[in-house]
Design an enzyme around this catalytic site. Sequence first.
Site, PDB file in Angstrom:
ATOM      1  CG  HIS A 264      -1.828   1.185   1.292  1.00  0.00           C
ATOM      2  ND1 HIS A 264      -3.150   1.146   0.913  1.00  0.00           N
ATOM      3  CD2 HIS A 264      -1.601   2.467   1.682  1.00  0.00           C
ATOM      4  CE1 HIS A 264      -3.692   2.342   1.059  1.00  0.00           C
ATOM      5  NE2 HIS A 264      -2.774   3.169   1.530  1.00  0.00           N
ATOM      6  CD  GLU A 265       1.432   3.713   3.675  1.00  0.00           C
ATOM      7  OE1 GLU A 265       1.662   4.782   3.081  1.00  0.00           O
ATOM      8  OE2 GLU A 265       0.357   3.480   4.269  1.00  0.00           O
ATOM      9  CG  HIS A 268       0.322   6.158  -0.853  1.00  0.00           C
ATOM     10  ND1 HIS A 268      -0.666   6.881  -1.463  1.00  0.00           N
ATOM     11  CD2 HIS A 268      -0.282   5.496   0.174  1.00  0.00           C
ATOM     12  CE1 HIS A 268      -1.831   6.651  -0.836  1.00  0.00           C
ATOM     13  NE2 HIS A 268      -1.621   5.810   0.154  1.00  0.00           N
ATOM     14  CD  GLU A 294      -5.241   6.082   0.047  1.00  0.00           C
ATOM     15  OE1 GLU A 294      -5.267   4.834   0.044  1.00  0.00           O
ATOM     16  OE2 GLU A 294      -4.431   6.728   0.739  1.00  0.00           O
TER      17      GLU A 294
HETATM   18 ZN    ZN Z   1      -3.019   5.231   1.596  1.00  0.00          ZN
END
Ligand code: ZN
Length: 501
Positions: A264-265, A268, A294
């Site tokens: 997830h990170e 980003h 996101e």
């Molecule tokens: Zn996030």
Amino acid sequence: MQRKYQQLKTRLAEVDDLKASAALLSWDHETSMPPGGAEARARQMGTLERLAHDKFTSPAVGRLLDSLQPWAEGMPYDSDEASLLRLCRREFERESKVPSAWVSRLAGHAARTYTAWAHARPANDFAAVRPYLETTLELSREYSAFFPGHVHPIDPHIDPVDNGMTAATLRPLFARLRDSLVPMVQAIASQPPADSACLHRVFPPDRQRHFFEQMLRTVGYDYDRGLQAVSPHPFTIKFSIGDVRFTSRLVPEDLGEALFGFLHEGGHALYEQGVDWSLESTPLASGTSSGVHESQSRLWENIVGRDRCFWTFWYPRLQAAFPGQLGSVSQEVFYRAINKVQRSLIRTEADEVTYNLHVMIRFELEMDLLDGTLAVRDLPDAWRELYRDNLGITPPDDRDGVLQDVHWYCGCIGGAFQGYTLGNLLGAQFYAAALRDHPDIPAQIAAGSFGTLLSWLQANIYRHGSKFTPDELIRRVTGAPLQVEPYIAYLRGKYGDLYEL
Ligand code: ZN
């Protein structure tokens, strides 16, 4: 005009330096600062935020924008110059309405509130943060009042992070999504749950970290331009295109926590590392909205990271790294475990089907707090009620209820959550567009090659930074505005197969 444009860029670079310095203080605050530093740190962050705000909203910047506007309008729409002027004009108009005293008060208050929350959550002590949160709500309502034309007081909070969206556009979108999700959750809940025991054996954190770093490097995260640390609430932060860091939480008995946290990170971070260098030190040099951001974290975490093809390549390697824990677990059992759907309390650990219901609950609470229909003292009860009504479960305490997310405890109330659901929708819409251009992406991922997908995202999304508004970008990349259907089709396809819906 070139000379004036350079003057503007020099000023913007100084603003960027101040903001990056504040970000570095915040990184230190959340990863390694001793508790004794909290009070001074709150003051230091308030000072830096105020200086950045004053510098950006100064009359000199206003004059430069005025005189450069006709020149920039003659440039191609997607040129760096025209894009920078468009974005700066929008941000200048907005930020000029916000007094610098408020900016400084919020920054200081947010840092103190974060410290209070970091103690209150493990202690399950909402009463300890309640006075902080009441001040946060006051400050958040003051912010809305700086924009008297708004229809709902949440709108001025959404505009800076998800430009173009308002309560009026989001409510029907969320309602449509809820109408599709609720029956899906009910149909899945009536079946025997998947067995996720294989994720809850003991996985030594050092070995987890080593494996996930290798995974992220293969996907494309550049460790020469970033690093990873540990924090109670994972986040990604950027100081420059050459320094994009993220944090994770490594839990021995929960392999999924760090695994999907890294992806997830990492998503980003790939976005921020992928911004074109020509935009460095300008407001264009970061992702265009929280929803588009996101879309990238959720795309890498879920659409790619929870897909069968991803594990065709990675599962034998994961087994080799953890032979005692996973050696006798088949890939199919593992795949079902990481895609287990269940009604749960924690947003960040929620599966793809229930996740958006968690977001909608928070969005509703933010609106009610801001428009005065809900008081902070009634927030824990309102939280429990909405969980009961939407997910059919009630948190036993505030730790896993209203205290679970950091967002309201490190900034304003309002605008903090809608981006997650927008991101889920957009991730599916972008991925469908990538597959139209390159139908062989899943086969490549199954062979451990991420280059085609990453290059497509880089060329279509990452390199542009904030040159385009979210709506402009979505239409350019997918040929259509934001849509609910690709996400629903994705969920129906995947979970229809998993749960025989
Ligand atoms: Zn996030």
